[in-house]
Design a protein around this motif. Structure first.
Motif, short mmCIF file in Angstrom:
data_model
loop_
_atom_site.label_atom_id
_atom_site.label_comp_id
_atom_site.label_asym_id
_atom_site.label_seq_id
_atom_site.Cartn_x
_atom_site.Cartn_y
_atom_site.Cartn_z
N LEU A 133 0.57 -1.13 0.04
CA LEU A 133 0.09 -0.15 -0.20
C LEU A 133 0.88 1.32 -0.04
CD1 LEU A 133 -2.73 0.84 0.07
CD2 LEU A 133 -2.82 0.67 2.68
N ILE A 134 1.94 1.20 1.03
CA ILE A 134 2.98 2.33 0.84
C ILE A 134 3.29 2.61 -0.29
CG2 ILE A 134 4.90 3.23 2.04
CD1 ILE A 134 3.94 1.97 4.55
N GLU A 135 3.95 1.40 -0.92
CA GLU A 135 4.80 1.53 -2.39
C GLU A 135 3.83 2.18 -3.59
OE1 GLU A 135 6.21 -2.21 -3.23
OE2 GLU A 135 7.77 -2.37 -1.39
N LEU A 136 2.52 1.69 -3.41
CA LEU A 136 1.49 2.15 -4.26
C LEU A 136 1.31 3.79 -4.24
CD1 LEU A 136 -0.97 -0.81 -4.89
CD2 LEU A 136 0.92 -0.05 -6.33
N ARG A 137 1.27 3.99 -3.06
CA ARG A 137 1.04 5.58 -2.55
C ARG A 137 2.19 6.21 -3.19
NH1 ARG A 137 -2.23 6.32 2.90
NH2 ARG A 137 -3.57 7.72 2.13
N GLN A 138 3.44 5.73 -2.79
CA GLN A 138 4.75 6.52 -3.21
C GLN A 138 4.74 6.55 -4.78
OE1 GLN A 138 7.31 4.21 -0.97
NE2 GLN A 138 7.42 5.72 0.86
N ALA A 139 4.55 5.56 -5.35
CA ALA A 139 4.57 5.26 -6.83
C ALA A 139 3.65 6.63 -7.41
CB ALA A 139 4.37 4.01 -7.32
N ALA A 140 2.21 6.81 -6.70
CA ALA A 140 1.72 7.43 -7.25
C ALA A 140 1.94 9.03 -7.20
CB ALA A 140 0.04 7.25 -6.73
N GLU A 141 2.52 9.45 -6.00
CA GLU A 141 3.10 10.55 -5.72
C GLU A 141 4.12 10.99 -6.44
OE1 GLU A 141 3.73 10.18 -1.49
OE2 GLU A 141 1.78 10.27 -0.83
N ALA A 142 5.12 10.10 -6.93
CA ALA A 142 6.27 10.14 -7.80
C ALA A 142 5.79 10.75 -9.01
CB ALA A 142 7.21 8.94 -7.72
N ALA A 143 4.68 9.84 -9.59
CA ALA A 143 4.15 10.04 -10.74
C ALA A 143 3.66 11.47 -10.69
CB ALA A 143 3.30 9.00 -11.13
N ASP A 144 2.82 11.86 -9.94
CA ASP A 144 2.04 13.19 -9.76
C ASP A 144 3.28 14.25 -9.70
OD1 ASP A 144 -0.01 14.99 -9.84
OD2 ASP A 144 0.52 15.33 -7.84
#
Length: 107
Positions: free
Chosen positions: A1-12
């Motif tokens: 869950l944390i990794e997916l949030r971080q991936a979305a934040e990095a993409a944004d």
């Protein structure tokens, strides 16, 4: 869950950093003929934004999959639901930005 949030934040973050560059190219292409170099450059920039947006969408798809699994197991996860909502809102904002830029350039 944390990794997916971080991936979305990095993409944004990458999307946000690039959107002003794309906006400059789009403004330069507004009103130009379809075959103009300005329009070609703007299309490339819009494609870059779309690629970055797809990374956010990918994170959301993974969150959606996890949410479906949790629902099937009858074990909803409030943190997952919150992350899903946040990433969906981010994706909607990115979609809005791309649509606005297309509107500025015209089709």
């Amino acid at each position: 869950l944390i990794e997916l949030r971080q991936a979305a934040e990095a993409a944004d973050a990458a999307f946000t950093a690039r959107k002003d560059v794309a906006a400059r190219f789009v403004r330069a292409a507004a009103g130009q003929p379809i075959e103009s170099p300005a329009r070609a450059e703007a299309l490339v920039e819009l494609a870059v934004l779309d690629t970055l947006r797809s990374k956010t969408a990918s994170a959301l798809a993974a969150l959606d999959s996890l949410a479906a699994e949790a629902a099937n197991a009858l074990s909803p996860d409030p943190a997952l639901t919150a992350a899903q909502g946040e990433v969906a809102a981010t994706l909607a904002r990115e979609d809005e930005t791309i649509a606005r830029l297309w509107g500025t350039m015209g089709s």
